[in-house]
Design an enzyme around this catalytic site. Structure first.
Site, PDB file in Angstrom:
ATOM      1  N   ARG A  58       0.816  -1.217   0.000  1.00  0.00           N
ATOM      2  CA  ARG A  58       0.000   0.000   0.000  1.00  0.00           C
ATOM      3  C   ARG A  58       0.850   1.268   0.000  1.00  0.00           C
ATOM      4  O   ARG A  58       0.411   2.327  -0.433  1.00  0.00           O
ATOM      5  CB  ARG A  58      -0.952   0.010   1.203  1.00  0.00           C
ATOM      6  CG  ARG A  58      -2.074   1.032   1.038  1.00  0.00           C
ATOM      7  CD  ARG A  58      -3.149   0.906   2.097  1.00  0.00           C
ATOM      8  NE  ARG A  58      -2.635   1.181   3.415  1.00  0.00           N
ATOM      9  CZ  ARG A  58      -2.809   0.400   4.481  1.00  0.00           C
ATOM     10  NH1 ARG A  58      -3.488  -0.708   4.382  1.00  0.00           N
ATOM     11  NH2 ARG A  58      -2.293   0.734   5.641  1.00  0.00           N
ATOM     12  N   TYR A 111     -10.080  24.665 -10.773  1.00  0.00           N
ATOM     13  CA  TYR A 111     -10.672  23.484 -11.439  1.00  0.00           C
ATOM     14  C   TYR A 111     -12.026  23.148 -10.790  1.00  0.00           C
ATOM     15  O   TYR A 111     -12.123  23.033  -9.565  1.00  0.00           O
ATOM     16  CB  TYR A 111      -9.678  22.333 -11.289  1.00  0.00           C
ATOM     17  CG  TYR A 111     -10.112  21.010 -11.859  1.00  0.00           C
ATOM     18  CD1 TYR A 111     -10.372  20.860 -13.215  1.00  0.00           C
ATOM     19  CD2 TYR A 111     -10.220  19.893 -11.040  1.00  0.00           C
ATOM     20  CE1 TYR A 111     -10.747  19.632 -13.732  1.00  0.00           C
ATOM     21  CE2 TYR A 111     -10.584  18.654 -11.555  1.00  0.00           C
ATOM     22  CZ  TYR A 111     -10.858  18.534 -12.905  1.00  0.00           C
ATOM     23  OH  TYR A 111     -11.223  17.318 -13.408  1.00  0.00           O
ATOM     24  N   ASP A 183      -2.183  23.724  -8.071  1.00  0.00           N
ATOM     25  CA  ASP A 183      -2.481  22.790  -9.162  1.00  0.00           C
ATOM     26  C   ASP A 183      -1.622  23.234 -10.352  1.00  0.00           C
ATOM     27  O   ASP A 183      -1.886  24.264 -10.975  1.00  0.00           O
ATOM     28  CB  ASP A 183      -3.977  22.842  -9.500  1.00  0.00           C
ATOM     29  CG  ASP A 183      -4.365  21.774 -10.515  1.00  0.00           C
ATOM     30  OD1 ASP A 183      -3.529  21.435 -11.375  1.00  0.00           O
ATOM     31  OD2 ASP A 183      -5.515  21.298 -10.462  1.00  0.00           O
ATOM     32  N   LYS A 208      -3.103  13.989 -17.576  1.00  0.00           N
ATOM     33  CA  LYS A 208      -3.016  14.897 -18.714  1.00  0.00           C
ATOM     34  C   LYS A 208      -1.674  14.702 -19.438  1.00  0.00           C
ATOM     35  O   LYS A 208      -1.474  13.711 -20.103  1.00  0.00           O
ATOM     36  CB  LYS A 208      -3.231  16.337 -18.228  1.00  0.00           C
ATOM     37  CG  LYS A 208      -4.478  16.491 -17.329  1.00  0.00           C
ATOM     38  CD  LYS A 208      -5.774  16.269 -18.076  1.00  0.00           C
ATOM     39  CE  LYS A 208      -7.012  16.122 -17.200  1.00  0.00           C
ATOM     40  NZ  LYS A 208      -7.283  17.159 -16.233  1.00  0.00           N
TER      41      LYS A 208
HETATM   42  C1  LIG Z   1      -8.141  17.150 -15.160  1.00  0.00           C
HETATM   43  C2  LIG Z   1      -7.677  18.046 -14.090  1.00  0.00           C
HETATM   44  C3  LIG Z   1      -7.626  17.615 -12.769  1.00  0.00           C
HETATM   45  C4  LIG Z   1      -8.124  16.268 -12.350  1.00  0.00           C
HETATM   46  O1  LIG Z   1      -7.473  15.190 -12.942  1.00  0.00           O
HETATM   47  P1  LIG Z   1      -8.215  13.758 -13.072  1.00  0.00           P
HETATM   48  O2  LIG Z   1      -7.111  12.815 -13.278  1.00  0.00           O
HETATM   49  O3  LIG Z   1      -9.172  13.875 -14.202  1.00  0.00           O
HETATM   50  O4  LIG Z   1      -8.924  13.533 -11.765  1.00  0.00           O
HETATM   51  C5  LIG Z   1      -7.140  18.486 -11.822  1.00  0.00           C
HETATM   52  N1  LIG Z   1      -6.749  19.726 -12.151  1.00  0.00           N
HETATM   53  C6  LIG Z   1      -6.778  20.181 -13.405  1.00  0.00           C
HETATM   54  C7  LIG Z   1      -6.305  21.559 -13.709  1.00  0.00           C
HETATM   55  C8  LIG Z   1      -7.266  19.358 -14.423  1.00  0.00           C
HETATM   56  O5  LIG Z   1      -7.338  19.830 -15.665  1.00  0.00           O
END
Ligand SMILES: *Cc1c(COP(=O)(O)O)cnc(C)c1O
Length: 402
Positions: A58, A111, A183, A208
């Site tokens: 884990r 977001y 972020d 992404k």
């Molecule tokens: C897509 C995204 C997230 C979340 O990512 P997931 O893997 O889809 O949960 C967080 N912050 C930003 C800026 C995003 O574009």
């Protein structure tokens, strides 16, 4: 002695040691829960918090460790932790810092799902979430309260691409004893160095660009030494764990990230420039364009741009807008971004509480993929032409001045 390596070289050689894995170039996919020890002494040594990978699946495996070390190096942080999605990395990073009775500040352009988490889930734990205008800069000082424990930043903002003066915000937050979490998905660790700009915890939706092929979901949070004990404890207590296959895909994606990102950046700017000239486009939101309100901050703090930006169309009837979207041949309609394929996402007007964001037309988020930029431009132009034709038929073109 080698001189300091360029990023692309580092990303190809970091996070792997073929000698440990029978000479294999890539770190293998380790599956496992139990990790056996051969003696009491080794068992005791494996329980140390500084050696979290060793004691139980884990806490990660050698596959997990390879990714966490590579991302920590890329971000310029102390240590990283992987999460099952980008959103899980955002929410757990936030939860690891906050306690009941605390106050958190988030940008109005955050977001959407992070916004929803702050409003719904944090409220259930008696944590007050307050949204601030993304361009607030040092003005954030006036919003800091004695119980403000975390200031969250995201630049550029999701959907509206507003830039933030992160060093100015971080300075105020730190003076008040608050942590700063960011972020950093848009820029990736290659184009923004969060820890050189005052951030304590940096988050990547690795779904992404890091993974880059739309074939897995993953998040990574990286902390500096100061915030690391909170992040580690907060996240481990929740029991998050990730399958090794997805981690392998992230490691694979990162090897080509510098090349891919350069192309996404270049194509994104070309598409944005073309769209900025188009009569059906009222505004382009892309901080790398010289006319953008966030351009000066982008130029000062960022090392590049990704391929994600947005446009606002002129006001048009629904059928004309549908023609534009439906006639696109190379752009998929869908959520997420950062993959090799181009995407459009028709968006609702952004939710705001501290800084109004007026929208007269429709916002479309565009992800420039790795297709040839001239092919993408031609596709956007023909689809916009279809919308123009539809407006001409309905008599709107005269009103719109085209
Ligand atoms: C897509 C995204 C997230 C979340 O990512 P997931 O893997 O889809 O949960 C967080 N912050 C930003 C800026 C995003 O574009």
């Amino acid at each position: 002695m080698l001189k300091k390596l360029q990023t692309c070289t580092e990303l190809l050689h970091g996070g792997r040691d073929p000698a440990l894995h029978g000479g294999m170039v890539n770190v293998p996919i380790y599956r496992g829960s139990t990790v056996l020890s051969h003696s009491l002494e080794q068992w005791e040594s494996r329980k140390q918090p500084d050696n979290p990978y060793a004691s139980y699946g884990r806490f990660g495996t050698p596959t997990t460790r390879a990714l966490e070390e590579l991302v920590a190096d890329m971000e310029g942080g102390y240590r990283s932790l992987v999460f099952p999605s980008g959103l899980a990395a955002c929410t757990h990073a936030i939860m690891s810092v906050l306690s009941s009775g605390d106050h958190i500040l988030l940008p109005d352009s955050v977001y959407g799902p992070t916004r929803a988490f702050a409003q719904n889930t944090l409220a259930r734990f008696n944590i007050a979430a307050e949204f601030y205008a993304p361009d607030i800069g040092a003005g954030i000082g006036a919003l800091l309260r004695p119980n403000t424990r975390l200031v969250y930043v995201e630049a550029p903002g999701s959907g509206t691409f507003e830039m933030q003066d992160i060093p100015a915000i971080a300075e105020q937050a730190h003076k008040a004893g608050a942590y700063v979490a960011m972020d950093n998905t848009w820029a990736t660790p290659l184009y923004f160095k969060p820890f050189e700009h005052g951030v304590d915890i940096s988050i990547q939706a690795a779904t992404k660009y890091l993974i880059g092929h739309s074939d897995a979901l993953l998040g990574v949070a990286t902390a500096n030494e100061h915030a690391w004990p909170l992040l580690r404890k907060g996240a481990h207590d929740f029991g998050q764990t990730i399958g090794p296959d997805d981690i392998f895909l992230a490691l694979r994606g990162i090897r080509t990230l510098p090349l891919r990102l350069r192309q996404h950046w270049d194509t994104g700017v070309k598409l944005a420039q073309m769209l900025a000239q188009h009569p059906l486009v009222a505004r382009v939101m892309h901080p790398a364009l010289p006319g953008d309100p966030g351009h000066a901050l982008w130029k000062r703090d960022f090392l590049g741009a990704s391929g994600l930006f947005a446009i606002e169309t002129i006001p048009m009837p629904a059928p004309a807008f549908a023609r534009f979207i439906d006639q696109l041949r190379l752009f998929g309609i869908g959520l997420s971004w950062g993959g090799y394929e181009s995407l459009v996402l028709p968006m609702d007007a952004p939710k705001r509480s501290a800084s109004p964001f007026e929208v007269k037309g429709r916002i479309v988020r565009i992800h420039a993929g790795l297709e040839d930029s001239q092919d993408l431009i031609a596709d956007l132009q023909q689809a916009l032409q279809c919308a123009s034709d539809s407006l001409a038929v309905s008599g709107q073109a005269v009103e719109a001045g085209i």
